[in-house]
Every structure is written in C-alpha cells, then in structure tokens.
Design an enzyme around this catalytic site. Structure first.
Site, mmCIF file in Angstrom:
data_model
loop_
_atom_site.group_PDB
_atom_site.id
_atom_site.type_symbol
_atom_site.label_atom_id
_atom_site.label_comp_id
_atom_site.label_asym_id
_atom_site.label_seq_id
_atom_site.Cartn_x
_atom_site.Cartn_y
_atom_site.Cartn_z
ATOM 1 N N CYS A 91 20.182 -3.634 -8.877
ATOM 2 C CA CYS A 91 20.451 -2.216 -9.037
ATOM 3 C C CYS A 91 20.817 -1.993 -10.442
ATOM 4 O O CYS A 91 21.129 -3.034 -11.101
ATOM 5 C CB CYS A 91 20.971 -1.352 -8.191
ATOM 6 S SG CYS A 91 23.063 -1.779 -8.386
ATOM 7 N N GLN B 97 0.790 -10.990 -5.711
ATOM 8 C CA GLN B 97 1.413 -12.647 -5.317
ATOM 9 C C GLN B 97 0.350 -13.552 -4.824
ATOM 10 O O GLN B 97 0.414 -14.753 -4.995
ATOM 11 C CB GLN B 97 2.362 -12.419 -4.474
ATOM 12 C CG GLN B 97 3.581 -11.846 -4.828
ATOM 13 C CD GLN B 97 4.033 -12.613 -6.391
ATOM 14 O OE1 GLN B 97 3.998 -13.712 -6.443
ATOM 15 N NE2 GLN B 97 5.166 -11.727 -6.897
ATOM 16 N N SER C 35 -1.789 -7.961 -10.920
ATOM 17 C CA SER C 35 -0.912 -7.941 -12.196
ATOM 18 C C SER C 35 -1.069 -9.190 -13.198
ATOM 19 O O SER C 35 -0.925 -10.342 -12.556
ATOM 20 C CB SER C 35 0.378 -7.686 -12.050
ATOM 21 O OG SER C 35 1.264 -7.764 -12.852
ATOM 22 N N GLY D 282 0.529 -3.913 -12.377
ATOM 23 C CA GLY D 282 0.365 -3.925 -10.967
ATOM 24 C C GLY D 282 0.811 -2.780 -10.343
ATOM 25 O O GLY D 282 0.069 -2.059 -9.268
ATOM 26 N N THR D 283 2.069 -2.338 -10.824
ATOM 27 C CA THR D 283 2.281 -0.751 -10.299
ATOM 28 C C THR D 283 1.711 0.337 -10.347
ATOM 29 O O THR D 283 1.278 0.990 -9.661
ATOM 30 C CB THR D 283 3.784 -0.494 -11.044
ATOM 31 O OG1 THR D 283 4.804 -1.591 -10.809
ATOM 32 C CG2 THR D 283 4.496 0.728 -10.362
ATOM 33 N N THR E 48 -6.766 3.990 -24.555
ATOM 34 C CA THR E 48 -7.371 2.739 -25.175
ATOM 35 C C THR E 48 -6.895 1.480 -24.710
ATOM 36 O O THR E 48 -5.900 1.172 -24.466
ATOM 37 C CB THR E 48 -7.080 2.897 -26.889
ATOM 38 O OG1 THR E 48 -7.347 4.090 -27.254
ATOM 39 C CG2 THR E 48 -7.703 1.935 -27.614
HETATM 40 C C1 LIG Z 1 5.264 -7.718 -9.599
HETATM 41 C C2 LIG Z 1 4.632 -7.322 -8.178
HETATM 42 C C3 LIG Z 1 4.026 -5.888 -8.066
HETATM 43 C C4 LIG Z 1 4.184 -5.200 -9.640
HETATM 44 O O1 LIG Z 1 3.309 -5.524 -10.621
HETATM 45 P P1 LIG Z 1 3.943 -5.281 -12.110
HETATM 46 O O2 LIG Z 1 2.747 -5.440 -12.987
HETATM 47 O O3 LIG Z 1 5.254 -5.851 -12.510
HETATM 48 O O4 LIG Z 1 4.025 -3.584 -12.124
HETATM 49 C C5 LIG Z 1 3.676 -5.557 -7.104
HETATM 50 N N1 LIG Z 1 3.505 -5.985 -6.153
HETATM 51 C C6 LIG Z 1 3.719 -7.326 -5.944
HETATM 52 C C7 LIG Z 1 3.848 -8.184 -4.759
HETATM 53 C C8 LIG Z 1 4.406 -7.881 -6.897
HETATM 54 O O5 LIG Z 1 5.198 -8.896 -6.855
#
Ligand SMILES: *Cc1c(COP(=O)(O)O)cnc(C)c1O
Length: 397
Positions: free
Chosen positions: A326, A183, A203, A76-77, A240
């Site tokens: 943290c 989400q 994600s 997702g990031t 890939t």
């Molecule tokens: C978990 C999350 C992400 C990041 O997704 P990853 O696959 O962990 O990098 C981004 N936005 C929201 C709202 C999330 O809950």
C-alpha cells in the site's frame, strides 16, 4: 548510473520482466533517427506507420487473429478498463457485470467504481484451490448482464481459469466476455478468435517489453465504444502511438511464439518448489498445483511474516513478492489468498516466486539455498516460533 545490485536474483516476473535485448535492439531506431509521427503523410511518418502495422501483424500472428482486431493501448490496465467500459457504453440498458474475487486490481477497482455509479456487480467466488465453478458462472448470467470479465492466469497464484469453457458458456448465453490474459500470454497458447472471446487484454511489460504499452483484442464482429476519442488506431484508441514500444511489443510477440514450447521455466519452478517443500517442513503450495501457470509458485511458510521475509530476501539479493504494497509501503494480506478462504495468518505468511526467460539453472539453485536459509533464520528469531512481528525485525537484520 545504475543502482541495480550486481548480483540480483529476480524471481518476480509476474510483477514485470526484464526487457529482452532483442526487443531493445529493434526499438532503438524508433527512439532515435526514426522519430516520425505515424499519422504524417511524408516518408518519415509513413515509415513509422509501417512499423506500427508490422507490429500489429506480429501480435495478430501470436494470437492467430486478424491485424484489424488488435488495438494498441498504454497498458494492461487501460485495455481492461476499455473493454469493460465499452460493453457498458454499447448496451447501456444492461447494468450487471460478472467478474471474480481474485481479479487484478484494474478489474476490481473499476467494478467498485461502476458499482458506485449504479451497476450491479457479481463477484464469483473461488474454492480453496483458487478454482472457479462453471455452475456459478452459468447461474450468475442474467438477461441484463453487460459483460463477464475474468482472468486467464492469476498473477498471484498462477491458477488458471477454464477459459475455453467460460467462452463457450458466454457465447451460448449471448453475453460479452472479456479475458485478462496479461499473465497467460507467452506462457500458453492464447487464440481469442478460435475460442470466441470478445475482448482480450495484454500488457507489454509482462512479456519482456517495456512498461507503458498494451494490447486490446476486439473480435471483428464485436461492437466497440472507445475510452479515448480522437483519430488514431482507426478511431478506437486516440493518442499518437508509442511507436518505439509498439515496435518492441511486435518483436516481443514474435519471441514469445519461439519460447512457447520451452520447458525450461517449468523445470526451474518445479525444482525450486519441490526443494523448498522438502527442506522446510510445514510449507505448502497455495493454489491448484496442476491447473497453474508454469512459472509461478506461491508458497505458505508457517510461523514467518512475509514482510520480514521480503526484507531479508532483498538483503540477500532475491526479489519476490507478497500481497500488494500500500502507499505506506507495508503489505496488505493478498485479496487473492483471502478469497481462497485462507486465514489472515496464512495469507501474511506466503510468498510468490515467479520465474522468467532470463533465469538460469544456477540461479534456481542459489534461490533454493537463500530461501531455505532465510526462512530458517526467520523462524529461529520468531518468538515462541509464532509469527515474527515486523517491528522486531530490524534489530537483528
Ligand atoms: C500486470 C497485470 C495487469 C496490469 O497490466 P499493466 O500493464 O501493468 O497495467 C493486469 N492483469 C494482470 C493479471 C496483471 O498481471
């Protein structure tokens, strides 16, 4: 050897989800005998390429969009970073970005970095219920706005932003819109092309698929500048493909469509929340209780400290969360709760519980009992019933 406790009550599905056994089953051949590179021309490679394309169609069918609009990424990031940076690169004269104060760190940290490189960032505020004022968005959009990037469902409170209206405003003002739907997917209908959303991020690991795979939807008329250069994914995301995980994500998308109308998770969440509010006087829900994802409950427990509560709950086998850890392992008060104008005390005394597909009615009942007992114990030991300091916690743990 598995180190997972035998009895684990997992109420942290917004952090990650258990991989669905049907997803694992579908992935297995692609981790074993089907090891071809999807870019190779011989049969072993073509089979892998076909599997990736099948997964792309399945994701497209969940989003009711075209397969060409789906790019597989690593998470997702990466999707979020790609979308925002694409907008910045595509129109370099536009040096203004609009986001909100309650975004995921992937958005917030990237925008902080872009601010250092000269972009101007407007972070839209939310009210005490975590909701966004559409007027604020309208007033913030300028001729030099490169992109608006906003969450659909908040990972900490579950609060939903009015994405349909946001997309309409962005279209009317002719500005690109990226939606972080990580989400929202699997919990509500997410149809970006119908809403005119330009970019949308997903994600795998929040959708009962393994970590390390994501999706970026890019509308077919939207210009796209890649983050990584090379040839795969139609030259839009080089590297890939993670064939097994992409296959898994295709299956996860198919399962998500089947589970979408299920009321079970909402019933568990509501049962849990109502029981907690009733048994523990003074507790309150953080975030608009109506405009909310069906699985999330963020609760304020007065006179407790979330870090001590987490330790005790973990001891009892229950996983939930509070703010973000943290590097030293201690917990920062949540930036989302702080942005909702909550005191440090309230932000430090709140816990997030998030339900998922593998929770059961029996687990919901045990969770109620464990949380009520734990919070009561915590309050008894709290000096003058004030917040418990974590330094004092270990002596009686
Ligand atoms: C978990 C999350 C992400 C990041 O997704 P990853 O696959 O962990 O990098 C981004 N936005 C929201 C709202 C999330 O809950």
């Amino acid at each position: 050897m598995s180190t997972k406790p035998s009895e684990i009550l997992y109420l942290d599905n917004n952090a990650t989800t258990q991989v669905d056994p049907q997803v694992v089953a579908e992935m297995m051949p692609w981790l074993t005998e089907q090891y071809g590179n999807p870019s190779s021309v011989y049969r072993l490679g073509r089979l892998a390429a076909d599997a990736v394309e099948k997964a792309r169609s399945r994701v497209a069918s969940l989003l009711k969009c075209q397969a060409e609009e789906i790019i597989f990424t690593s998470c997702g990031t990466e999707s979020i970073n790609s979308a925002i940076l694409s907008a910045c690169a595509t129109d370099p004269d536009k040096r203004h970005i609009i986001t909100s104060t309650v975004e995921h760190s992937a958005t917030i940290k990237l925008c902080q970095q872009l601010a250092r490189r000269g972009w101007e960032i407007t972070s839209l505020p939310v009210n005490s219920a975590g909701c966004l004022e559409l007027e604020c968005l309208k007033n913030a959009i300028r001729p030099d706005t490169a992109i608006v990037s906003l969450l659909w469902g908040n990972n900490e409170t579950g609060v939903l932003f009015p994405i349909q209206e946001i997309a309409r405003i962005c279209r009317e003002k002719n500005v690109l819109f990226h939606c972080d739907a990580v989400q929202a997917i699997g919990k509500l209908e997410v149809h970006p092309s119908q809403l005119g959303i330009h970019y949308l991020s997903l994600s795998g690991h929040k959708l009962y698929c393994p970590k390390g795979v994501g999706v970026l939807y890019v509308g077919k008329r939207v210009r796209f500048t890649p983050l990584l250069y090379g040839s795969q994914e139609n030259s839009r995301r080089a590297g890939t493909q993670n064939v097994a995980s992409i296959v898994g994500l295709g299956k996860a998308a198919e399962l998500a469509a089947q589970h979408l109308t299920e009321k079970r998770i909402r019933i568990y969440r509501d049962t849990f929340e109502q029981a907690i509010l009733k048994a523990l006087p003074g507790t309150e829900v953080n975030g608009d209780p109506a405009q909310r994802l069906s699985n999330t409950s963020n609760i304020y427990f007065p006179s407790t400290e979330s870090e001590a509560a987490l330790l005790l709950l973990d001891h009892a086998g229950l996983c939930c969360s509070a703010g973000s850890a943290c590097s030293s392992g201690s917990i920062h008060p949540s930036h989302v709760l702080k942005a909702m104008d909550m005191s440090n005390e309230r932000a430090r005394s709140s816990l997030r519980f998030s339900f998922g597909r593998f929770n059961t009615e029996a687990e919901t009942q045990s969770a109620i009992q464990i949380v009520v007992e734990t919070i009561q114990k915590l309050k008894q030991h709290s000096p003058n019933n004030g917040p418990v300091s974590t330094a004092a916690a270990p002596s009686w743990l």
